[in-house]
Scaffold this active site. Structure first.
Site, PDB file in Angstrom:
ATOM      1  N   ASP A 190      -0.249   5.036   0.905  1.00 42.72           N
ATOM      2  CA  ASP A 190      -0.536   6.051   1.918  1.00 42.72           C
ATOM      3  C   ASP A 190      -0.475   5.454   3.322  1.00 42.72           C
ATOM      4  O   ASP A 190      -1.103   4.430   3.605  1.00 42.72           O
ATOM      5  CB  ASP A 190      -1.913   6.661   1.673  1.00 42.72           C
ATOM      6  CG  ASP A 190      -1.984   7.401   0.341  1.00 42.72           C
ATOM      7  OD1 ASP A 190      -2.601   8.461   0.286  1.00 42.72           O
ATOM      8  OD2 ASP A 190      -1.393   6.910  -0.646  1.00 42.72           O
ATOM      9  N   ASP A 231       0.867  -1.166   0.000  1.00 48.57           N
ATOM     10  CA  ASP A 231       0.000   0.000   0.000  1.00 48.57           C
ATOM     11  C   ASP A 231       0.914   1.230   0.000  1.00 48.57           C
ATOM     12  O   ASP A 231       2.097   1.133   0.339  1.00 48.57           O
ATOM     13  CB  ASP A 231      -0.878  -0.041   1.259  1.00 48.57           C
ATOM     14  CG  ASP A 231      -1.734   1.192   1.410  1.00 48.57           C
ATOM     15  OD1 ASP A 231      -2.361   1.602   0.414  1.00 48.57           O
ATOM     16  OD2 ASP A 231      -1.759   1.765   2.512  1.00 48.57           O
TER      17      ASP A 231
END
EC number: 3.1.3.3
Length: 404
Positions: free
Chosen positions: A198, A196
Site C-alpha cells: 500500500d 511493501d
C-alpha cells in the site's frame, strides 16, 4: 631514465582513434599505467598515463603521438608526472569508494554544484561522473522527465551521518533525491527485492478504500496516517481499523481491487528485476486478497500479507494471526534471504511507512519510497522524485541496459 607522462586527447570522436594512438605507443614499447575515455555529444576526451622506458624514446614517441593526433584533427596535451606523484597515486587505491546518485526530473547545474560541493566539503574526491538516464527530448513535460547522474567518489567522510543529513537537506530544498552508498561487491550482486504494497506498489492504502465503502472512511484514514507516520503502534492501530470494517459486504472487494492503480515505474522495475534474475516478494501490512492480484500482474515470487476474514459474505473485523507488522516484515526478509541462500547485504527492501523501517534497516539496500519525513530521515536511502523504477539507478542500472 624512464619517463611517466599523462597524455590527454580531445576532439571530435571518430572510429579508429584509440587504435591509432595505442599503435604509436606499442611501437615505442610503452607501458600503460592508466586509461580512461568519455564521449559527450560526439566530443571525445581520452586520457592515458604511460611509462616510457627511456628519456630518449620519450621524445620520439611523444612527437609521433602529436603527429598522429594532428592527422586525426585532435588536440593533444602532455603532462609529465614525477615518480613520487605516481607512487602517491598508487598508494591511494586502497581508499574506500562510495557512490553518490542524483535522481531528478530534470538535471540542472545547481543540483550538480550542490552535490559536488558537499562531497568536496567532506573530503571525498570525485573519480567518475556518469549519466545513467536516457537522453530526454527538450520538450519533455516536467512531470515526465527522468534524470540520473552517478558520481563515483573516493575517500571516507569523517562524519557519515552529517554528510547524509546535508544531502537530505539539499534534496528537500531542490526537490531531488540524493543517495549515498558504499561501492561494494554486494551493490552489484543483490538478488532478492521485497516491497511493501500500500502506497508503495499501489497508489492507495487499501484499508482506507475499504473503510470508505463501509462508511467509516475519515476515522480509518486518520488512524492510517498516524500509524504510517510512526505516531501509533501498527499492530494496535491495524486491529482498531479492521474492527471498524465489521459487516462490510465481500462484494466490494472486487470493485476496489479493479480500481487500484500501480505506482509509476512498478511494471518497468519488476520486468527488469525478473530479467536480471532477482526473486521478489510482497511483505505487506495490507491484505492477501489484493496482494495476490498484484502477484499475478507483476510476476512476484512470494506474498506475505494479512488475511481478511470473511464469514457468510461479510468481513468479520477480526484480525487473523500472525499479523504482518513491522517485526514480522523484518523476520520474513531474513527467512527469504536464508531460503534463497543469500546474505542480507544481497537484499533490497522498499517501503513508505514507519512499519517498514525494521526491514529497511537490515536490507543491503533499504529505500524509503515517497515516505513520510520520519521514515525518509531514518532509512538508508529515499526516493520521492521519480517512480519505483528509480530503484534500478541505485543498482547502477542504465536506461540503455533495459529491454523495455
Amino acid at each position: 631514465m624512464r619517463e611517466i607522462v599523462l597524455i590527454n586527447i580531445t576532439g571530435e570522436d571518430r572510429p579508429g582513434l584509440t587504435a591509432a594512438i595505442t599503435g604509436v605507443l606499442a611501437q615505442g614499447g610503452v607501458n600503460i599505467l592508466d586509461i580512461g575515455q568519455a564521449v559527450i555529444h560526439d566530443t571525445l576526451s581520452f586520457g592515458i598515463l604511460v611509462e616510457i622506458p627511456s628519456t630518449e624514446q620519450a621524445s620520439s614517441v611523444l612527437k609521433d603521438i602529436l603527429f598522429t593526433a594532428y592527422k586525426l584533427d585532435q588536440q593533444v596535451r602532455f603532462t609529465p608526472v614525477s615518480e613520487e606523484d605516481y607512487q602517491h597515486w598508487v598508494a591511494g587505491q586502497g581508499k574506500k569508494r562510495h557512490i553518490v546518485t542524483l535522481l531528478t526530473r530534470k538535471v540542472t547545474a545547481e543540483q550538480l554544484q550542490r552535490v559536488s560541493s558537499i562531497t568536496a566539503q567532506y573530503g571525498l574526491n570525485i573519480d567518475h561522473i556518469d549519466r545513467l538516464s536516457g537522453r530526454m527530448p527538450l520538450d519533455t513535460p516536467a512531470d515526465k522527465g527522468k534524470g540520473c547522474i552517478e558520481f563515483s567518489v573516493r575517500g571516507e567522510p569523517a562524519d557519515p551521518q552529517a554528510l547524509r543529513a546535508e544531502f537530505l537537506s539539499v534534496a528537500q530544498a531542490l526537490n531531488v533525491d540524493i543517495a549515498f552508498q558504499e561501492d561494494s561487491l554486494f551493490r552489484r550482486n543483490r538478488r532478492l527485492a521485497v516491497f511493501d504494497m500500500d502506497s508503495t506498489l499501489i497508489e492507495a492504502e487499501v484499508i482506507d478504500e475499504l473503510a470508505k465503502a463501509a462508511g467509516v472512511g475519515e476515522q480509518v484514514s486518520e488512524i492510517t496516517e498516524r500509524a504510517m507516520a510512526g505516531e501509533l503502534d501498527f499492530r494496535a492501530s491495524f486491529k482498531e481499523r479492521l474492527a471498524l470494517l465489521k459487516g462490510l459486504d465481500v462484494s466490494v472487494l472486487d470493485s476496489i481491487g479493479a480500481s487500484l492503480r500501480l505506482t509509476e515505474g512498478a511494471e518497468t522495475l519488476f520486468a527488469e528485476l525478473k530479467r536480471l534474475g532477482y526473486k521478489t516478494a510482497i511483505l505487506s501490512g495490507g491484505f492477501t486478497y489484493f496482494a495476490k492480484q498484484l502477484q499475478a500482474k507483476l510476476g512476484i515470487d512470494y506474498v506475505f500479507a494479512n488475511e481478511l476474514e470473511v464469514v457468510d459474505g461479510k468481513v468479520t473485523g477480526v484480525a487473523v494471526e500472525p499479523i504482518v507488522d513491522a517485526q514480522r516484515k523484518a523476520d520474513l526478509l531474513k527467512e527469504l534471504a536464508h531460503k534463497e541462500g543469500l546474505r542480507l547485504e544481497q537484499t533490497i527492501a522498499v517501503g513508505d511507512g514507519a512499519n517498514d523501517l525494521p526491514m529497511l534497516a537490515i536490507a543491503g539496500l533499504g529505500v524509503a519510497f515517497r515516505a513520510k519525513p520520519l521514515v525518509k530521515q531514518s532509512a538508508k536511502q529515499a526516493i520521492s522524485t521519480l517512480g519505483l523504477d528509480g530503484v534500478l539507478y541505485l543498482l547502477g542500472f542504465r536506461d540503455r541496459d533495459g529491454q523495455l
